[in-house]
Every structure is written in C-alpha cells, then in structure tokens.
Scaffold this motif. Sequence first.
Motif, PDB file in Angstrom:
ATOM      1  N   ILE A  32       0.838  -1.210   0.000  1.00 15.89           N
ATOM      2  CA  ILE A  32       0.000   0.000   0.000  1.00 15.89           C
ATOM      3  C   ILE A  32       0.869   1.254   0.000  1.00 15.89           C
ATOM      4  N   ALA A  33       1.985   1.228   0.726  1.00 14.22           N
ATOM      5  CA  ALA A  33       2.854   2.417   0.825  1.00 14.22           C
ATOM      6  C   ALA A  33       3.380   2.873  -0.539  1.00 14.22           C
ATOM      7  N   PRO A  34       3.901   1.964  -1.394  1.00 12.92           N
ATOM      8  CA  PRO A  34       4.374   2.454  -2.687  1.00 12.92           C
ATOM      9  C   PRO A  34       3.245   2.901  -3.620  1.00 12.92           C
ATOM     10  N   ILE A  35       2.024   2.526  -3.306  1.00  9.17           N
ATOM     11  CA  ILE A  35       0.899   3.001  -4.103  1.00  9.17           C
ATOM     12  C   ILE A  35       0.496   4.399  -3.635  1.00  9.17           C
ATOM     13  N   VAL A  36       0.321   4.526  -2.329  1.00 14.86           N
ATOM     14  CA  VAL A  36      -0.156   5.778  -1.752  1.00 14.86           C
ATOM     15  C   VAL A  36       0.951   6.827  -1.675  1.00 14.86           C
ATOM     16  N   GLY A  37       2.187   6.397  -1.381  1.00 12.62           N
ATOM     17  CA  GLY A  37       3.296   7.319  -1.176  1.00 12.62           C
ATOM     18  C   GLY A  37       3.530   8.302  -2.314  1.00 12.62           C
ATOM     19  N   PRO A  38       3.748   7.825  -3.545  1.00 15.38           N
ATOM     20  CA  PRO A  38       3.983   8.776  -4.637  1.00 15.38           C
ATOM     21  C   PRO A  38       2.773   9.670  -4.921  1.00 15.38           C
ATOM     22  N   LEU A  39       1.584   9.106  -4.777  1.00 15.90           N
ATOM     23  CA  LEU A  39       0.389   9.919  -5.010  1.00 15.90           C
ATOM     24  C   LEU A  39       0.267  11.005  -3.937  1.00 15.90           C
ATOM     25  N   LEU A  40       0.498  10.632  -2.682  1.00 15.95           N
ATOM     26  CA  LEU A  40       0.467  11.606  -1.592  1.00 15.95           C
ATOM     27  C   LEU A  40       1.578  12.640  -1.779  1.00 15.95           C
TER      28      LEU A  40
END
Length: 180
Positions: A32-40
């Motif tokens: 989930i972190a590499p999905i949400v991280g760049p978007l955030l």
Amino acid sequence: MGDGHRRAVIVDLATGAQLVRVLNVIAGVGGIAPIVGPLLGAVILQLSHWRVSFWVVAAVGLTMTVAVLVAVPESLPPERRHGGGLRTFLVAGRQVLGHRSYVGYLLVAGSAMGALLAYVATSAFVLQSMNGLSPIAYSIDFAANAAGMTLAALLAARLAGRVPTRKVILVGQVAALAAA
C-alpha cells in the motif's frame, strides 16, 4: 513497524504454509505504501513546499516507532533466545549458509530486491526525463506497478499450502522477468 522486525515476529509465531501465507499477506499490505506514497507526495508538492513531504515521512516514522514500542511485545520465547555476540553470530551464519535451499531462496530474494531497487532508483529519470511523463503520470505509473506487486503477493498468500512454494516462486520470477 520496520519490515525486518515484522518478519521476525511472524517467523517466531508461524511455520510451514501458514508462515508463507502470512509473509505474503504482510507483503501485500506493505504494498500500500508504494501506491499511496507517490500519489500523496504529488499532492503535497501541488499544495505546499517539497520539505513538507519529509516532515510527513518523519511524523509517520515517529508514530510507527511509538506504536511498536507500545503495542508489540517480544515474540521469541525465552528458551529460544541467546545472549548474542560475534562468535554466536558467526556460528549461526555458518549453519544457515550451509543450507543449500536457503542460499537458493536468498539469491532469488536478493535478485528480486535488487531489480526492484534498480527500478525505484531509475524509473523517475527514465519515465519523466526520457519519456516525458509528468510527476502525476509518473506517480500513477509507479502506483500501478506497486498494485501489481501487491496483488501478486496476495495471490501467493492464497496459494500457500495449495501449490508448492517453489512453483509459486518460479512462476513469480518468470512473470517478473517477462514484465522487465
């Protein structure tokens, strides 16, 4: 909780197919972190200064550290603990590296991690500078790749105990090579 600590707790508490299943579920959730991280990160850059992203990461890290200290007890039973030291480390390392199947899995996991880190280190340059993707488009592309890896980990968790682990790893590595 750091990835190494998380794995250590799981290895202390699970074995066999259950261990494989739980490790893959944790890898899937960790995706989930590499999905949400760049978007955030892209949203933070649109709304404020780039330094804010570092403050957000620091706050999340501090929160996770406090949560582990408060909520995660020692999971290794006292009878399996040892005093440590260099000699104990070297003896244990020799025993572990003496297991041919472990060394094989270590090489596969190390190669996969090396490929992942190479992608993470170079993808921004290749996709943005060479292919002209915007920061938002790059974030979406990065998130799509992370989602694919997350789904693969969750599928591997479902297959644990039903399909031999070696076969799942072989198919996963062939798929990763084809995708590369």
